[in-house]
Write a protein that holds these residues in place. Sequence first.
Motif, PDB file in Angstrom:
ATOM      1  N   THR A  77      -7.663  11.866  10.834  1.00 22.82           N
ATOM      2  CA  THR A  77      -7.342  11.127   9.618  1.00 22.82           C
ATOM      3  C   THR A  77      -7.033   9.663   9.936  1.00 22.82           C
ATOM      4  O   THR A  77      -6.767   9.312  11.091  1.00 22.82           O
ATOM      5  CB  THR A  77      -6.153  11.782   8.905  1.00 22.82           C
ATOM      6  N   LEU A 129      -2.291   3.176   6.855  1.00 22.99           N
ATOM      7  CA  LEU A 129      -2.009   3.829   5.587  1.00 22.99           C
ATOM      8  C   LEU A 129      -1.266   2.879   4.638  1.00 22.99           C
ATOM      9  O   LEU A 129      -0.459   2.058   5.071  1.00 22.99           O
ATOM     10  CB  LEU A 129      -1.144   5.071   5.818  1.00 22.99           C
ATOM     11  N   CYS A 181      -1.448  12.920   5.513  1.00 25.34           N
ATOM     12  CA  CYS A 181      -2.898  13.143   5.394  1.00 25.34           C
ATOM     13  C   CYS A 181      -3.270  14.591   5.660  1.00 25.34           C
ATOM     14  O   CYS A 181      -4.111  15.171   4.954  1.00 25.34           O
ATOM     15  CB  CYS A 181      -3.645  12.222   6.349  1.00 25.34           C
ATOM     16  N   ARG A 212      -2.463  16.849   2.774  1.00 22.33           N
ATOM     17  CA  ARG A 212      -3.405  16.663   1.667  1.00 22.33           C
ATOM     18  C   ARG A 212      -4.688  17.449   1.923  1.00 22.33           C
ATOM     19  O   ARG A 212      -5.294  17.996   0.983  1.00 22.33           O
ATOM     20  CB  ARG A 212      -3.698  15.187   1.462  1.00 22.33           C
TER      21      ARG A 212
END
Length: 296
Positions: free
Chosen positions: A31, A35, A61, A64
């Motif tokens: 990921t 951010l 991340c 998710r």
Amino acid sequence: MLSPVELRKRSLLLHAVRSFFSAQGYLEADTPIRLPTLIPEAEIQPLTSESRFLQTSPELCMKRLLANGCTQLFQICRCFRKGERGRLHQEEFSMLEWYHVGWSYFELMQECEQFIRQLAQSCVAQGWLLPPAWLQQPEPWPRLTVAEAFRRFAGVPAAEAVASGSFDLLLVEKVEPELAKMGAVFLCDYPLALASLARPKHDDPSAAERVELYINGIELANGFSELTDPKLQRQRFEAELLKADLDRSRMPEKFLADLERLPPCAGIALGLDRLFMLLLGRSRLADVLPLADEDL
């Protein structure tokens, strides 16, 4: 700076990590590390990259992705934490993080121990490491609650230490030296105020299903039965933002929206450089890094 021989050992260990999780059915994720928002954590200071933050953990991340249907994920990545320098700290370091849907921190502890034992046995077999006492401990490694550890070693109830702001100091000065004598030990059931991402224990709502693994007194991994209640998670994040005097623009709204769909799961973050340090019989993180901060 690592020699070619030492760099080869690190490379083989990285391969062994990936082989273990692949054999257990995990998918590897990669990921982004830059951010727009991070987990609100008052005790961790992030580094920035232009208008974004460098990740302190891939947790947001990865969760998710779990909410989107993945069931077993692991990641090896670079993380960044401002001001963390010393024998066991670097501002940039390697993190291993993994998640399993349907698990609690109990199954996570079992797999974490299995994983570390397997890597350590491989290092011993290759002559990189003399058999450490913690590897010879009977299975499973002991579980010690935070409440019991503070009662035995600090002489102060853990809840009282949290309320007075002395928890971290007592942990470092009183508890961790005693944990070092125990070899490998899981310190579990942290006060709820110190586990903003963990779910409360069903039989003790003042404690959370959070666990940390210590080996020879070195904190190696930090895991949870994950909190999946977005309303409660928002309240905890708001408390962290207030504690750190940060504005609400730092709230990870997309993560909270996805948390609605996150199934029951458990996850753990492990300091990979610290693990390699133990497995190769070194005493400093810098001794297992291809190039440490002081080499640059």
